[in-house]
Design an enzyme around this catalytic site. Structure first.
Site, PDB file in Angstrom:
ATOM      1  N   LEU A  93      31.274  34.120  50.812  1.00 34.15           N
ATOM      2  CA  LEU A  93      31.806  32.755  50.756  1.00 34.15           C
ATOM      3  C   LEU A  93      32.458  32.379  52.077  1.00 34.15           C
ATOM      4  O   LEU A  93      33.117  33.197  52.717  1.00 34.15           O
ATOM      5  CB  LEU A  93      32.844  32.645  49.632  1.00 34.15           C
ATOM      6  CG  LEU A  93      32.331  32.771  48.194  1.00 34.15           C
ATOM      7  CD1 LEU A  93      33.499  32.645  47.212  1.00 34.15           C
ATOM      8  CD2 LEU A  93      31.275  31.718  47.886  1.00 34.15           C
ATOM      9  N   GLY A 143      22.836  40.103  36.468  1.00 37.33           N
ATOM     10  CA  GLY A 143      23.842  39.412  35.664  1.00 37.33           C
ATOM     11  C   GLY A 143      24.470  40.223  34.549  1.00 37.33           C
ATOM     12  O   GLY A 143      24.858  39.658  33.512  1.00 37.33           O
ATOM     13  N   THR A 144      24.626  41.535  34.746  1.00 35.84           N
ATOM     14  CA  THR A 144      25.267  42.319  33.674  1.00 35.84           C
ATOM     15  C   THR A 144      26.746  41.963  33.548  1.00 35.84           C
ATOM     16  O   THR A 144      27.288  41.954  32.442  1.00 35.84           O
ATOM     17  CB  THR A 144      25.112  43.839  33.914  1.00 35.84           C
ATOM     18  OG1 THR A 144      25.600  44.171  35.213  1.00 35.84           O
ATOM     19  CG2 THR A 144      23.647  44.254  33.798  1.00 35.84           C
ATOM     20  N   ASN A 145      27.396  41.680  34.667  1.00 34.68           N
ATOM     21  CA  ASN A 145      28.804  41.264  34.571  1.00 34.68           C
ATOM     22  C   ASN A 145      28.926  39.889  33.907  1.00 34.68           C
ATOM     23  O   ASN A 145      29.849  39.646  33.134  1.00 34.68           O
ATOM     24  CB  ASN A 145      29.470  41.272  35.955  1.00 34.68           C
ATOM     25  CG  ASN A 145      30.054  42.628  36.310  1.00 34.68           C
ATOM     26  OD1 ASN A 145      30.656  43.295  35.460  1.00 34.68           O
ATOM     27  ND2 ASN A 145      29.881  43.045  37.547  1.00 34.68           N
ATOM     28  N   ASN A 169      36.779  38.512  42.142  1.00 32.05           N
ATOM     29  CA  ASN A 169      35.635  39.360  42.447  1.00 32.05           C
ATOM     30  C   ASN A 169      35.875  40.725  41.811  1.00 32.05           C
ATOM     31  O   ASN A 169      37.013  41.165  41.689  1.00 32.05           O
ATOM     32  CB  ASN A 169      35.502  39.520  43.972  1.00 32.05           C
ATOM     33  CG  ASN A 169      34.302  40.372  44.357  1.00 32.05           C
ATOM     34  OD1 ASN A 169      33.193  40.161  43.855  1.00 32.05           O
ATOM     35  ND2 ASN A 169      34.519  41.340  45.232  1.00 32.05           N
ATOM     36  N   HIS A 185      35.055  44.717  42.353  1.00 31.76           N
ATOM     37  CA  HIS A 185      34.573  45.679  43.358  1.00 31.76           C
ATOM     38  C   HIS A 185      34.483  47.061  42.710  1.00 31.76           C
ATOM     39  O   HIS A 185      35.410  47.476  42.013  1.00 31.76           O
ATOM     40  CB  HIS A 185      35.520  45.704  44.562  1.00 31.76           C
ATOM     41  CG  HIS A 185      35.065  46.650  45.633  1.00 31.76           C
ATOM     42  ND1 HIS A 185      34.100  46.320  46.555  1.00 31.76           N
ATOM     43  CD2 HIS A 185      35.408  47.930  45.907  1.00 31.76           C
ATOM     44  CE1 HIS A 185      33.881  47.342  47.357  1.00 31.76           C
ATOM     45  NE2 HIS A 185      34.663  48.347  46.986  1.00 31.76           N
TER      46      HIS A 185
END
Lengths: 233, 233
Positions: free
Chosen positions: A94, A12-14, A108, A110
């Site tokens: 998804l 969960g760093t983002n 998202n 990337h």
């Protein structure tokens, strides 16, 4: 106020970058209503709880049937009154049904400059291994809307990052996260929250956010110093 | 002193960048011995003559036979005691024979960040049209050694350039030339002339040029200001 739901699977760093950006005012007019993980052990859930954000686990284990999984996910997104879905290291692909329900409302990040090093098979450390194997001097990250293809959706922001001589894939991955992903993901959310992003014929258009223009100018200034020298050194 | 032969077909702006860089000392330990054009009307020939550089025309018209053309080109390269061949907007595809004779001694500049927007069919304005059509926010240029593939040789330098909202292909082409091509092509030549570039297993490695380190540091400083903000604005 834009209601964000963040989907996570791991550290969960983002997610943390988004939480911090909301606190510091880099992101305005948005809040994280819910964090959904497919993995009950994800440290991202601890980060969310620490920030006082509602969390929810929707796993393949609990929902082995694909349609049931989708239904549970769609219900959780609806319950959170989700305006924008952010994939922040979410390792589940998804379904078309979910993507269609949130068309141009799922982003998202990337870890490359799309269209380089993207598509099927390019995820995680593999991306950086390939960048180094090809001898590239510049890589970066991309934030894009999610469509039915893999990394084919409209590009919203990109940022270049220098590859250093002798970089290991892990070193490069860390630099791309710090210098690009944690910068452009929060900024993209701020732009969307302030109505600056539109999509036309599969291409995203970005108007500068004048709502917090002064702050923005400061950031741009700072970035000119922070920016990696994008060359072979 | 590295003897460079520059191959041209048209206006010769990249040739001019090299001439200027030698004059200003950005390139040290190198000289342009000869400029070869496949087109007698190329303005690049005027630029070369103005700079007092020998010129030579080797055209398909005068050498319709491919082997004869190669022989004429190889003879001209040998006559000029060529250490390094620079393709500066040269519109002829070099034969395997010529490439083999000058393995890792031919450099080309490509107007994108390889491996994006390169290979067969990606040349000139087409590259920038495709970058814009895909909605990319960052593009750039690459200098690489020429091998038997199209744009597949070892990458020596790359530099990122911002795509602006609303750019036309021509505007983007001009920005990529000014901010990237005319910068990294001369720098690459300087690095090669000073023994800073090696190739191992198809990947180029670059050591910093300490011969003119002070100047180099100044340039890097300047670049941090000049560098395009590589994002969607």
């Amino acid at each position: 106020m834009l209601n964000i739901t963040v989907l996570v699977s791991g550290g969960g760093t983002n997610l943390q970058a988004i939480i911090d950006a909301i606190r510091s005012g880099v992101i305005t007019n948005a809040r994280i209503g819910c964090v959904i993980s497919n993995n009950a052990d994800a440290y991202a859930l601890t980060r969310a709880a620490d920030a006082g954000i509602d969390t929810c686990v929707i796993s393949r284990k609990d929902h082995p049937d694909k349609e049931e999984f989708d239904a549970a996910l769609l219900k959780a997104l609806a319950d959170a009154q989700t305006d924008l879905v952010v994939l922040a290291g979410y390792l589940v692909v998804l379904s078309a049904k979910v993507i269609k329900a949130y068309e141009n409302r799922i982003v998202n990040v990337h870890p490359s400059l799309i269209p380089a090093f993207c598509g099927q098979g390019f995820y995680g450390l593999k991306v950086h291994e390939e960048v180094i194997a090809r001898g590239c001097r510049v890589t970066g990250a991309t934030v894009h809307f999610v469509d039915s293809g893999t990394d084919t959706g409209p590009i919203i922001m990109q940022k270049a990052v220098e590859v250093h001589e002798g970089d290991s894939p892990k070193e490069l991955q860390q630099r791309v996260m710090e210098e690009a992903e944690w910068v452009i993901l929060p900024r993209t959310i701020d732009l969307i929250a302030n109505g600056c992003v539109t999509v036309e014929d599969g291409v995203a258009h970005v108007q500068q956010n004048t709502a917090d223009d002064d702050d923005f100018e400061d950031e741009i200034e700072q970035d000119q110093y922070d920016n990696a020298e994008s060359e072979g050194f």
